[in-house]
Design a protein around this motif. Structure first.
Motif, PDB file in Angstrom:
ATOM      1  N   SER A   1      -2.111   7.548   4.175  1.00 53.66           N
ATOM      2  CA  SER A   1      -3.318   5.946   4.311  1.00 53.66           C
ATOM      3  C   SER A   1      -3.594   5.231   3.227  1.00 53.66           C
ATOM      4  CB  SER A   1      -4.384   6.531   4.997  1.00 53.66           C
ATOM      5  OG  SER A   1      -5.322   7.421   3.951  1.00 53.66           O
ATOM      6  N   VAL A   2      -2.997   6.470   2.329  1.00 50.84           N
ATOM      7  CA  VAL A   2      -3.358   5.306   1.068  1.00 50.84           C
ATOM      8  C   VAL A   2      -2.216   5.010   0.508  1.00 50.84           C
ATOM      9  CG1 VAL A   2      -3.732   6.183  -1.690  1.00 50.84           C
ATOM     10  CG2 VAL A   2      -4.736   7.644  -0.424  1.00 50.84           C
ATOM     11  N   LEU A   3      -1.206   5.381   0.589  1.00 51.30           N
ATOM     12  CA  LEU A   3       0.269   4.288   0.270  1.00 51.30           C
ATOM     13  C   LEU A   3       0.247   3.506   1.207  1.00 51.30           C
ATOM     14  CD1 LEU A   3       2.874   7.217  -0.054  1.00 51.30           C
ATOM     15  CD2 LEU A   3       1.386   6.032  -1.996  1.00 51.30           C
ATOM     16  N   MET A   4       0.140   3.411   2.815  1.00 47.98           N
ATOM     17  CA  MET A   4      -0.446   1.920   3.651  1.00 47.98           C
ATOM     18  C   MET A   4      -1.154   1.214   2.837  1.00 47.98           C
ATOM     19  SD  MET A   4      -0.064   4.298   7.537  1.00 47.98           S
ATOM     20  CE  MET A   4      -0.686   2.600   8.105  1.00 47.98           C
ATOM     21  N   LEU A   5      -2.321   1.556   2.514  1.00 45.67           N
ATOM     22  CA  LEU A   5      -3.318   0.603   1.686  1.00 45.67           C
ATOM     23  C   LEU A   5      -2.254   0.347   0.898  1.00 45.67           C
ATOM     24  CD1 LEU A   5      -6.014  -0.829   1.458  1.00 45.67           C
ATOM     25  CD2 LEU A   5      -6.902   1.775  -0.354  1.00 45.67           C
ATOM     26  N   LEU A   6      -1.729   0.883  -0.028  1.00 41.85           N
ATOM     27  CA  LEU A   6      -1.296   0.017  -1.457  1.00 41.85           C
ATOM     28  C   LEU A   6      -0.556  -0.499  -1.066  1.00 41.85           C
ATOM     29  CD1 LEU A   6      -0.902   3.578  -4.317  1.00 41.85           C
ATOM     30  CD2 LEU A   6      -2.237   1.205  -4.024  1.00 41.85           C
ATOM     31  N   ALA A   7       0.323  -0.804   0.120  1.00 44.29           N
ATOM     32  CA  ALA A   7       1.491  -1.663   0.004  1.00 44.29           C
ATOM     33  C   ALA A   7       0.583  -2.486   0.917  1.00 44.29           C
ATOM     34  CB  ALA A   7       2.141  -0.774   1.704  1.00 44.29           C
TER      35      ALA A   7
END
Length: 288
Positions: A263-269
Motif C-alpha cells: 500500500s505504501v508503494l501504491m501511495l508513492l505511485a
C-alpha cells in the motif's frame, strides 16, 4: 470573540478528523511496513525486509503486469473515447443536454454496481452470449471473463464505460473555451476541419489532457471494488491488481506488514502522478 475565531472553531473537528483518520493512518501504515506484523500489528522492527520480500513475490509481479496492461489501455481508450464524444457533442447537435446526461450517467454509479452489471452481461450463461444464442446465433462465443488471458480486458471495458463520459465532460468544457477567433481565421484561410483540430484546437486542450491523465491514472492505480465485483481477481490471479494484492496479503494471508508495504508503494505511485500536477497548478496560480 474575534470574528475569525468562529469559522476556525467550526472547521476544527473536520481538520482533526482528517489529520487523524487520513494522515495519521497513512503514517501508521508506513510504520507497519517496517515491522514484523502478521495477523495483528506488532512493534518489532524488521527494517526494509518486507519491501525486499514484496519485490520478490511472484504475486506482486503479476499484479504489476496486470496494472500495466489495465492502466495503459484504460487511460488511452477512455481519453480517445472522451475526446471523440466531446467533439461530436460540440457540433451543436440537437438534444445536446440529453446526450451529455446519457454519457455522464455511468459516472453516477458506484464501481460495485458497474462491476456487478458487467459481470452479468459478460457471463456466458446469462449475459451477452446467452442472449445471442437465444436469437439463433448459436455459434457465437464470448467467454473473456472466464479466460485467464482475456479477463483483464473485461475490467478495461467496464472501467472505460464508467469514466469515458466524465472525460467527455472535461474535454467538452475545454472545447468550449477554445479561442473561436483563431478557428474562424483558419477556416477563412481555407484550412480543413481536421487541420483546424490538429493545429489549433488540440494544442489548446493540453491542460485538459494532463488533467484527464492524472485523474485516470490515479483511479487505475487504486482500482479495487470494480475488480472484486467483476472478476474477484480471477480466474486465478489474471485480474489481480496491486490493490487486490494488498487486501489478500493483509486480510486473507495474514501478512499485514507485506500488505502495508504494497500500500505504501501504491501511495508513492499515486503521489508520483498527482503531486507534480498539483505543484504545477499551484505555480500557475502563484504566477497569476
Amino acid at each position: 470573540m474575534k470574528a475569525g475565531f468562529l469559522p476556525k472553531l467550526l472547521f476544527s473537528p473536520s481538520v482533526f478528523l482528517v489529520l487523524v483518520c487520513v494522515y495519521g493512518y497513512i503514517m501508521f501504515t508506513v510504520y507497519l511496513s517496517f515491522t514484523t506484523s502478521t495477523m495483528l500489528p506488532t512493534f518489532e522492527l524488521a527494517g526494509t525486509a518486507n519491501y525486499t520480500r514484496l519485490l520478490g513475490l511472484e504475486n506482486w509481479q503479476v499484479s504489476l503486469s496486470n496494472l500495466a496492461t489495465f492502466a495503459s489501455l484504460y487511460i488511452l481508450i477512455a481519453m480517445v473515447m472522451g475526446l471523440g464524444l466531446a467533439i461530436l457533442i460540440d457540433q451543436k447537435i440537437r438534444s445536446e443536454s440529453a446526450f451529455r446526461s446519457i454519457f455522464l450517467y455511468p459516472m453516477a454509479l458506484s464501481f460495485i454496481v458497474t462491476g456487478t452489471a458487467w459481470k452479468w452481461l459478460l457471463d456466458p450463461g446469462v449475459g451477452l452470449e446467452r442472449t445471442v444464442h437465444l436469437l439463433g446465433w448459436e455459434s457465437f462465443s464470448f467467454t473473456w471473463i472466464k479466460d485467464s488471458e482475456m479477463a483483464i480486458y473485461c475490467v478495461v471495458i467496464a472501467a472505460v464505460w464508467q469514466t469515458s463520459g466524465f472525460v467527455m465532460a472535461m474535454f467538452l468544457a475545454g472545447l468550449r473555451g477554445v479561442d473561436s477567433e483563431q478557428v474562424n481565421a483558419a477556416k477563412v484561410d481555407g484550412a480543413k476541419t481536421w487541420q483546424v483540430y490538429l493545429r489549433i484546437i488540440l494544442p489548446q486542450l493540453g491542460p485538459v489532457f494532463v488533467s484527464a491523465f492524472v485523474i485516470l491514472a490515479h483511479m487505475a492505480i487504486k482500482s479495487y471494488d470494480l475488480v472484486i465485483a467483476l472478476t474477484n481477481g480471477g480466474p486465478g490471479r489474471s485480474t489481480w491488481l496491486p490493490s487486490v494484492f494488498m487486501y489478500q496479503y493483509t486480510f486473507t494471508r495474514n501478512e499485514m506488514a507485506v500488505g502495508a508495504a504494497s500500500s505504501v508503494l501504491m501511495l508513492l505511485a499515486i503521489g508520483a502522478v498527482v503531486l507534480p500536477y498539483l505543484f504545477s497548478e499551484m505555480r500557475k496560480v502563484k504566477n497569476g
